[in-house]
Write a protein that holds these residues in place. Structure first.
Motif, PDB file in Angstrom:
ATOM      1  N   SER A 118     105.878  66.992   3.931  1.00 35.38           N
ATOM      2  CA  SER A 118     105.104  66.534   5.089  1.00 35.38           C
ATOM      3  C   SER A 118     105.872  65.721   6.108  1.00 35.38           C
ATOM      4  O   SER A 118     105.371  65.503   7.214  1.00 35.38           O
ATOM      5  N   ALA A 119     107.055  65.226   5.769  1.00 29.08           N
ATOM      6  CA  ALA A 119     107.722  64.278   6.657  1.00 29.08           C
ATOM      7  C   ALA A 119     109.225  64.498   6.705  1.00 29.08           C
ATOM      8  O   ALA A 119     109.807  65.198   5.875  1.00 29.08           O
ATOM      9  N   ASP A 120     109.824  63.866   7.708  1.00 25.50           N
ATOM     10  CA  ASP A 120     111.276  63.881   7.859  1.00 25.50           C
ATOM     11  C   ASP A 120     111.890  62.508   7.608  1.00 25.50           C
ATOM     12  O   ASP A 120     113.087  62.393   7.389  1.00 25.50           O
ATOM     13  N   ILE A 121     111.059  61.484   7.712  1.00 26.43           N
ATOM     14  CA  ILE A 121     111.540  60.122   7.507  1.00 26.43           C
ATOM     15  C   ILE A 121     110.385  59.275   6.966  1.00 26.43           C
ATOM     16  O   ILE A 121     109.225  59.498   7.322  1.00 26.43           O
ATOM     17  N   VAL A 122     110.707  58.348   6.088  1.00 26.90           N
ATOM     18  CA  VAL A 122     109.698  57.495   5.446  1.00 26.90           C
ATOM     19  C   VAL A 122     109.801  56.085   6.008  1.00 26.90           C
ATOM     20  O   VAL A 122     110.890  55.503   6.044  1.00 26.90           O
ATOM     21  N   VAL A 123     108.670  55.547   6.449  1.00 24.56           N
ATOM     22  CA  VAL A 123     108.615  54.161   6.936  1.00 24.56           C
ATOM     23  C   VAL A 123     107.749  53.354   5.990  1.00 24.56           C
ATOM     24  O   VAL A 123     106.600  53.720   5.720  1.00 24.56           O
ATOM     25  N   ALA A 147     112.619  50.451   6.061  1.00 25.43           N
ATOM     26  CA  ALA A 147     111.747  49.383   5.561  1.00 25.43           C
ATOM     27  C   ALA A 147     111.624  48.322   6.647  1.00 25.43           C
ATOM     28  O   ALA A 147     112.634  47.836   7.158  1.00 25.43           O
ATOM     29  N   ILE A 148     110.393  47.959   6.977  1.00 21.83           N
ATOM     30  CA  ILE A 148     110.156  47.022   8.082  1.00 21.83           C
ATOM     31  C   ILE A 148     109.391  45.797   7.583  1.00 21.83           C
ATOM     32  O   ILE A 148     108.289  45.919   7.055  1.00 21.83           O
ATOM     33  N   GLY A 149     110.006  44.620   7.731  1.00 19.76           N
ATOM     34  CA  GLY A 149     109.335  43.366   7.402  1.00 19.76           C
ATOM     35  C   GLY A 149     109.523  42.871   5.993  1.00 19.76           C
ATOM     36  O   GLY A 149     108.718  42.074   5.504  1.00 19.76           O
ATOM     37  N   LEU A 150     110.590  43.286   5.326  1.00 25.37           N
ATOM     38  CA  LEU A 150     110.801  42.880   3.932  1.00 25.37           C
ATOM     39  C   LEU A 150     111.113  41.390   3.833  1.00 25.37           C
ATOM     40  O   LEU A 150     111.936  40.863   4.582  1.00 25.37           O
ATOM     41  N   GLY A 151     110.450  40.725   2.892  1.00 27.41           N
ATOM     42  CA  GLY A 151     110.668  39.302   2.682  1.00 27.41           C
ATOM     43  C   GLY A 151     111.012  38.977   1.244  1.00 27.41           C
ATOM     44  O   GLY A 151     110.626  39.692   0.314  1.00 27.41           O
ATOM     45  N   VAL A 166     112.953  64.613  16.791  1.00 28.68           N
ATOM     46  CA  VAL A 166     111.810  63.697  16.785  1.00 28.68           C
ATOM     47  C   VAL A 166     111.166  63.815  15.408  1.00 28.68           C
ATOM     48  O   VAL A 166     110.260  64.628  15.202  1.00 28.68           O
ATOM     49  N   PRO A 167     111.630  63.038  14.467  1.00 30.18           N
ATOM     50  CA  PRO A 167     111.184  63.218  13.081  1.00 30.18           C
ATOM     51  C   PRO A 167     109.719  62.871  12.856  1.00 30.18           C
ATOM     52  O   PRO A 167     109.172  61.969  13.497  1.00 30.18           O
ATOM     53  N   ARG A 168     109.111  63.612  11.957  1.00 28.50           N
ATOM     54  CA  ARG A 168     107.766  63.300  11.495  1.00 28.50           C
ATOM     55  C   ARG A 168     107.863  62.116  10.536  1.00 28.50           C
ATOM     56  O   ARG A 168     108.717  62.094   9.653  1.00 28.50           O
ATOM     57  N   VAL A 169     106.975  61.170  10.729  1.00 27.43           N
ATOM     58  CA  VAL A 169     107.035  59.930   9.953  1.00 27.43           C
ATOM     59  C   VAL A 169     105.945  59.902   8.894  1.00 27.43           C
ATOM     60  O   VAL A 169     104.770  60.166   9.177  1.00 27.43           O
ATOM     61  N   ALA A 170     106.337  59.572   7.675  1.00 28.37           N
ATOM     62  CA  ALA A 170     105.383  59.253   6.619  1.00 28.37           C
ATOM     63  C   ALA A 170     105.288  57.735   6.551  1.00 28.37           C
ATOM     64  O   ALA A 170     106.239  57.061   6.139  1.00 28.37           O
ATOM     65  N   LEU A 171     104.174  57.190   7.004  1.00 26.44           N
ATOM     66  CA  LEU A 171     103.948  55.749   6.965  1.00 26.44           C
ATOM     67  C   LEU A 171     103.202  55.431   5.678  1.00 26.44           C
ATOM     68  O   LEU A 171     102.092  55.928   5.447  1.00 26.44           O
ATOM     69  N   LEU A 172     103.821  54.611   4.834  1.00 23.81           N
ATOM     70  CA  LEU A 172     103.259  54.386   3.511  1.00 23.81           C
ATOM     71  C   LEU A 172     102.180  53.299   3.532  1.00 23.81           C
ATOM     72  O   LEU A 172     102.426  52.117   3.268  1.00 23.81           O
ATOM     73  N   TRP A 173     100.995  53.750   3.861  1.00 25.32           N
ATOM     74  CA  TRP A 173      99.784  52.918   3.838  1.00 25.32           C
ATOM     75  C   TRP A 173      98.607  53.871   3.759  1.00 25.32           C
ATOM     76  O   TRP A 173      98.589  54.897   4.456  1.00 25.32           O
ATOM     77  N   LYS A 174      97.642  53.581   2.927  1.00 32.50           N
ATOM     78  CA  LYS A 174      96.613  54.573   2.636  1.00 32.50           C
ATOM     79  C   LYS A 174      95.779  54.956   3.846  1.00 32.50           C
ATOM     80  O   LYS A 174      95.562  56.133   4.142  1.00 32.50           O
ATOM     81  N   THR A 175      95.283  53.950   4.587  1.00 29.99           N
ATOM     82  CA  THR A 175      94.447  54.257   5.749  1.00 29.99           C
ATOM     83  C   THR A 175      94.420  53.082   6.706  1.00 29.99           C
ATOM     84  O   THR A 175      94.472  51.924   6.298  1.00 29.99           O
TER      85      THR A 175
END
Length: 410
Positions: free
Chosen positions: A90-95, A124-128, A27-36
């Motif tokens: 801090s993470a195991d996978i980057v989103v 990467a989710i939602g790339l346009g 169950v990987p720890r996720v680094a979600l790339l968004w400040k807040t």
């Protein structure tokens, strides 16, 4: 692309292919790339700070909020400029919540370096892709091309780790030699948790023979080709008995008019915004109009809560319109390029090209233009959710239970 750039890119890809991403824990720890996700008491924030926090477009909040709600892994937020060392620690996978980064307007070489140095699996989710229309191929900077290549390489498996806005973006990635993408849409399609969302939208839309109160998803003062459309929409929005609102998303000066920041806008720009909205008003009357009707939002729940007060949201901002449907109200996007059209087609948002929306625009003509079948909408949404859930699971991300329910409703 010139020969020397192609040579450097090919060499970079060869070098990077030597290093595979680390396999994450079960169950990987996720680094979600968004400040807040929580801007706090933003009513008192300085504009520059607030503008930066929303990524220079409040529409970004829609898909970031959605992604954060749809993943049940342990999630920690980091800004895009986070160091490779911090990610590894801090993470195991980057989103990465993505927008229309694939285009000549971005240069993401530094970002590519940090992802490569971290060596973690990336999703990467939602790339346009951003181009004038589907007949044009997207043009990217060398850094942005390498960014896409690095993401595709840092997959947790041989399955796709890039969820695109649709078939056009996936085809453009293929042409650029970037394999490993799945055409999908926008995760904001699944913000509302009801499996029968289409039915609720339809019920609200058919309560009145014509839409009464209207939200305009405002454009940009430089979009001259949509200016006459915007004038007509604003005219309907300003109904004295059922007044609506003019919601702005980007760019900075357009957002400033919703916050009374007139003194920090250049005189020429302020004039252009006035001409784009209410050209028959004097400058002082325009400022009163802004205070009365112009709005901007900095969290998704309050934005959607306001949209549900109006029968129809219409305009050239996809996310402003899409959130209306998620709030169980009708929306119509006026498409102006490939990115807005692609998003609408893949998330069942009613849309019409700006070139097809001819005068006169009235409540009656809009009612005729909008074709919405609730059963088709719900079926498409369920199928899309099924593909999205599979994509998340293939990339070791745990979907929220409500997302599974939507997927299983087909």
């Amino acid at each position: 692309m010139c020969a020397d750039v192609m040579e450097k890119t090919e060499q970079s890809s060869k070098d990077e292919s030597k290093t595979l991403p680390k396999m994450p824990r079960s169950v990987p720890r996720v680094a979600l790339l968004w400040k807040t996700l929580n801007l706090g008491l933003y009513s008192n924030s300085e504009f520059g700070e607030l503008y930066k926090a929303v990524g220079h477009n409040t529409g970004n909040l829609a898909f970031v909020y959605a992604i954060a709600s749809q993943i049940t892994n342990p999630v920690q937020l980091f800004p895009w400029h986070v160091s490779a060392a911090k990610l590894k620690e801090s993470a195991d996978i980057v989103v990465i919540p993505c927008a229309n980064q694939l285009g000549r307007h971005t240069e993401l070489g530094d970002f590519a370096d940090r992802l490569s140095d971290a060596g973690l699996p990336v999703v990467a989710i939602g790339l346009g892709a951003q181009a004038e229309d589907y007949t044009k191929d997207v043009v990217t900077s060398p850094g942005t091309l390498r960014w896409a290549q690095v993401i595709a390489r840092l997959s947790v498996s041989s399955l796709p780790n890039i969820y695109t806005r649709g078939a056009y973006t996936t085809s453009q990635l293929d042409k650029l030699g970037v394999q490993g993408s799945l055409p999908g849409g926008c995760p904001s399609y699944f913000t509302n948790q009801d499996v029968k969302l289409g039915q609720k939208i339809y019920e609200n839309w058919t309560k009145n023979p014509l839409p009464r109160s209207i939200t305009v998803a405002g454009g940009h003062e430089s979009w001259v080709k949509t200016r006459e459309i915007e004038h007509q929409l604003i005219g309907m929005m300003m109904d004295p008995l059922v007044p609506g609102q003019y919601v702005v998303q980007s760019m900075g000066d357009m957002i400033k008019i919703s916050r009374g920041e007139f003194d920090s806008i250049e005189e020429k720009t302020l004039t252009n915004i006035r001409l784009h909205t209410v050209p028959h008003y004097s400058l002082e009357e325009f400022k009163v109009w802004c205070r009365t009707y112009a709005r901007s939002f900095y969290d998704v729940p309050s934005w959607m809560d306001t949209l549900r007060r109006h029968d129809l949201t219409i305009g050239s901002r996809y996310h402003g319109v899409a959130l209306a449907l998620q709030a169980e109200r009708m929306g119509l996007t006026i498409t102006i390029d490939s990115r807005t059209r692609e998003l609408c087609e893949n998330t069942s948002v009613p849309h019409i090209s700006s070139s097809e929306l001819t005068a006169p625009i009235t409540r009656s003509s809009l009612k005729k233009v909008i074709r919405f079948d609730p059963s088709t909408y719900d079926a498409h949404r369920a199928t899309a959710a099924k593909h999205y859930v599979q994509f998340l699971e293939n990339n070791m991300l745990k979907p929220a239970p409500y997302l599974q329910k939507i997927a299983e409703s087909s």
